[in-house]
Design an enzyme around this catalytic site. Structure first.
Site, PDB file in Angstrom:
ATOM      1  N   GLY A  48      69.250  28.749 -30.652  1.00  0.00           N
ATOM      2  CA  GLY A  48      69.445  27.601 -29.759  1.00  0.00           C
ATOM      3  C   GLY A  48      70.120  26.401 -30.388  1.00  0.00           C
ATOM      4  N   GLU A 103      66.622  21.167 -34.404  1.00  0.00           N
ATOM      5  CA  GLU A 103      66.115  22.004 -33.309  1.00  0.00           C
ATOM      6  C   GLU A 103      66.857  21.690 -32.018  1.00  0.00           C
ATOM      7  OE1 GLU A 103      64.196  24.359 -32.442  1.00  0.00           O
ATOM      8  OE2 GLU A 103      62.377  24.495 -33.657  1.00  0.00           O
ATOM      9  N   ASP A 104      66.878  22.659 -31.122  1.00  0.00           N
ATOM     10  CA  ASP A 104      67.432  22.430 -29.794  1.00  0.00           C
ATOM     11  C   ASP A 104      66.434  21.730 -28.889  1.00  0.00           C
ATOM     12  OD1 ASP A 104      65.779  24.637 -29.889  1.00  0.00           O
ATOM     13  OD2 ASP A 104      67.067  25.931 -28.691  1.00  0.00           O
ATOM     14  N   ASP A 107      59.054  22.124 -26.955  1.00  0.00           N
ATOM     15  CA  ASP A 107      58.258  22.189 -25.731  1.00  0.00           C
ATOM     16  C   ASP A 107      56.813  21.844 -26.094  1.00  0.00           C
ATOM     17  OD1 ASP A 107      57.058  22.759 -23.354  1.00  0.00           O
ATOM     18  OD2 ASP A 107      57.696  24.843 -23.240  1.00  0.00           O
ATOM     19  N   LYS A 135      60.138  17.915 -24.637  1.00  0.00           N
ATOM     20  CA  LYS A 135      59.355  17.885 -23.395  1.00  0.00           C
ATOM     21  C   LYS A 135      58.041  17.129 -23.604  1.00  0.00           C
ATOM     22  CE  LYS A 135      61.187  22.063 -21.288  1.00  0.00           C
ATOM     23  NZ  LYS A 135      60.858  23.391 -20.748  1.00  0.00           N
ATOM     24  N   PHE A 156      62.668  23.762 -16.823  1.00  0.00           N
ATOM     25  CA  PHE A 156      63.407  24.705 -17.661  1.00  0.00           C
ATOM     26  C   PHE A 156      64.895  24.350 -17.683  1.00  0.00           C
ATOM     27  CE2 PHE A 156      65.244  28.680 -19.124  1.00  0.00           C
ATOM     28  CZ  PHE A 156      64.380  28.993 -20.155  1.00  0.00           C
ATOM     29  N   VAL A 157      65.393  24.067 -18.870  1.00  0.00           N
ATOM     30  CA  VAL A 157      66.795  23.661 -19.003  1.00  0.00           C
ATOM     31  C   VAL A 157      67.617  24.746 -19.691  1.00  0.00           C
ATOM     32  CG1 VAL A 157      66.233  21.200 -19.049  1.00  0.00           C
ATOM     33  CG2 VAL A 157      66.398  22.448 -21.193  1.00  0.00           C
ATOM     34  N   ASP A 163      69.305  29.107 -23.657  1.00  0.00           N
ATOM     35  CA  ASP A 163      69.604  30.241 -22.784  1.00  0.00           C
ATOM     36  C   ASP A 163      68.531  30.493 -21.733  1.00  0.00           C
ATOM     37  OD1 ASP A 163      67.591  31.242 -24.611  1.00  0.00           O
ATOM     38  OD2 ASP A 163      68.111  33.249 -23.892  1.00  0.00           O
ATOM     39  N   ARG A 169      74.134  29.872 -22.838  1.00  0.00           N
ATOM     40  CA  ARG A 169      74.244  29.153 -24.115  1.00  0.00           C
ATOM     41  C   ARG A 169      75.600  28.462 -24.213  1.00  0.00           C
ATOM     42  NH1 ARG A 169      69.868  30.530 -27.357  1.00  0.00           N
ATOM     43  NH2 ARG A 169      69.179  32.689 -27.296  1.00  0.00           N
TER      44      ARG A 169
HETATM   45  P1  5GP Z   1      57.439  25.481 -28.326  1.00  0.00           P
HETATM   46  O1  5GP Z   1      56.783  26.254 -29.416  1.00  0.00           O
HETATM   47  O2  5GP Z   1      57.826  24.090 -28.709  1.00  0.00           O
HETATM   48  O3  5GP Z   1      56.594  25.469 -27.073  1.00  0.00           O
HETATM   49  O4  5GP Z   1      58.700  26.318 -27.898  1.00  0.00           O
HETATM   50  C1  5GP Z   1      59.977  25.983 -28.266  1.00  0.00           C
HETATM   51  C2  5GP Z   1      60.929  27.092 -27.900  1.00  0.00           C
HETATM   52  O5  5GP Z   1      60.745  27.513 -26.530  1.00  0.00           O
HETATM   53  C3  5GP Z   1      62.360  26.610 -27.990  1.00  0.00           C
HETATM   54  O6  5GP Z   1      62.882  26.802 -29.276  1.00  0.00           O
HETATM   55  C4  5GP Z   1      63.043  27.429 -26.916  1.00  0.00           C
HETATM   56  O7  5GP Z   1      63.440  28.674 -27.462  1.00  0.00           O
HETATM   57  C5  5GP Z   1      61.982  27.688 -25.884  1.00  0.00           C
HETATM   58  N1  5GP Z   1      62.062  26.732 -24.743  1.00  0.00           N
HETATM   59  C6  5GP Z   1      61.131  25.796 -24.417  1.00  0.00           C
HETATM   60  N2  5GP Z   1      61.518  25.107 -23.335  1.00  0.00           N
HETATM   61  C7  5GP Z   1      62.721  25.610 -22.958  1.00  0.00           C
HETATM   62  C8  5GP Z   1      63.640  25.294 -21.888  1.00  0.00           C
HETATM   63  O8  5GP Z   1      63.449  24.408 -21.056  1.00  0.00           O
HETATM   64  N3  5GP Z   1      64.783  26.049 -21.847  1.00  0.00           N
HETATM   65  C9  5GP Z   1      65.057  27.030 -22.734  1.00  0.00           C
HETATM   66  N4  5GP Z   1      66.207  27.689 -22.580  1.00  0.00           N
HETATM   67  N5  5GP Z   1      64.220  27.354 -23.749  1.00  0.00           N
HETATM   68  C10 5GP Z   1      63.056  26.639 -23.867  1.00  0.00           C
END
Ligand code: 5GP
Length: 183
Positions: A48, A103-104, A107, A135, A156-157, A163, A169
Site C-alpha cells: 500500500g 504507511e498508507d 485503521d 482512521k 473504506f477507501v 486496494d 491501487r
Molecule cells: P490496522 O491493523 O491498522 O487495523 O490495519 C491496517 C491495514 O488494513 C492497512 O495497512 C490496510 O492494508 C488495511 N486497511 C484498513 N483500512 C483500509 C481502507 O479503508 N482501505 C484499504 N484499501 N485498506 C485498508
C-alpha cells in the site's frame, strides 16, 4: 487512472491527487527539517505504501536510503486481528540507524504496533512513523505517529496504493468505494 475514469465505482472522491501532492510536500518539508544532517532510512510497508514512499522521497531534499517490508495481518474479513506475519523482511540492518516507517493507512493500529515493537527490538537510533491516512479507531491504540497526512472517517477507501481485492491501487486520487462494488 483518475477518479473520473471509474466514477461509477466511487461514492465520492475524498482527496484529489493535487490535494495529496500538496499535503505530501508539506510533510516532506517537515521531514527535511527533522532529519537535516542525519543518516535517514525510510522503510515502506508493501504494497500500500508504494505511492506514498515514491512521492514523499521525491519531495524531500535530504538524502535517505529506502528499504521495504511486507507483512500480512490475519483477521476475519475486513477486521484486523493484530496477528502479523512478516512476508518480506528488511535487507538493511537498522541497528543505530534513524528510521522512518512510511504507511498508507492506519485503521486499528494493530498492524503498526506489531511492526513498531518488532523494529524497536532491533535497536534503531530513532524510530518515527508517517502515515498518509488515519482512521478514528487508531486513537485507541497507543501508536505514536509523528506525521499524519489526513485523518479520515471510518469508511473504506481506495486509490493511491490502497486496494480493494487487488484493484484500484493505480487510482491517482483517493476515493470512497461504492457499496455495489463489494456487495
Ligand atoms: P490496522 O491493523 O491498522 O487495523 O490495519 C491496517 C491495514 O488494513 C492497512 O495497512 C490496510 O492494508 C488495511 N486497511 C484498513 N483500512 C483500509 C481502507 O479503508 N482501505 C484499504 N484499501 N485498506 C485498508
Amino acid at each position: 487512472m483518475d477518479a473520473a475514469d471509474i466514477s461509477q465505482d466511487l461514492t465520492r472522491v475524498l482527496f484529489t491527487k493535487e490535494q495529496v501532492a500538496q499535503r505530501i510536500a508539506e510533510i516532506a518539508a517537515e521531514i527535511d527539517e527533522e532529519y537535516a544532517g542525519k543518516d535517514l532510512l525510510i522503510i515502506g510497508v508493501l504494497n500500500g505504501a508504494v505511492m506514498v514512499v515514491a512521492d514523499l522521497l521525491r519531495a524531500m531534499k535530504v538524502h535517505c536510503e529506502m528499504d521495504w517490508m511486507a507483512i500480512s495481518s490475519y483477521g476475519s474479513g475486513t477486521q484486523s486481528s493484530g496477528v502479523v506475519r512478516i512476508l518480506k523482511d528488511l535487507n538493511t540492518d537498522i541497528h543505530g540507524r534513524h528510521v522512518l516507517v512510511v504507511e498508507d493507512i492506519i485503521d486499528t493500529g494493530l498492524t503498526l504496533s506489531y511492526l513498531v515493537s518488532n523494529l524497536r527490538s532491533r535497536e534503531p537510533a530513532s524510530l518515527e512513523i508517517m502515515t498518509l491516512l488515519r482512521k478514528p479507531e487508531a486513537a485507541e491504540n497507543a501508536v505514536d505517529v509523528k506525521w499524519v497526512g489526513f485523518d479520515i472517517p471510518n469508511e473504506f477507501v481506495v486509490g493511491y496504493g490502497l486496494d480493494y481485492a487487488g484493484r484500484y491501487r493505480n487510482l491517482a486520487d483517493i476515493g470512497l468505494l461504492a457499496p455495489h462494488v463489494y456487495s
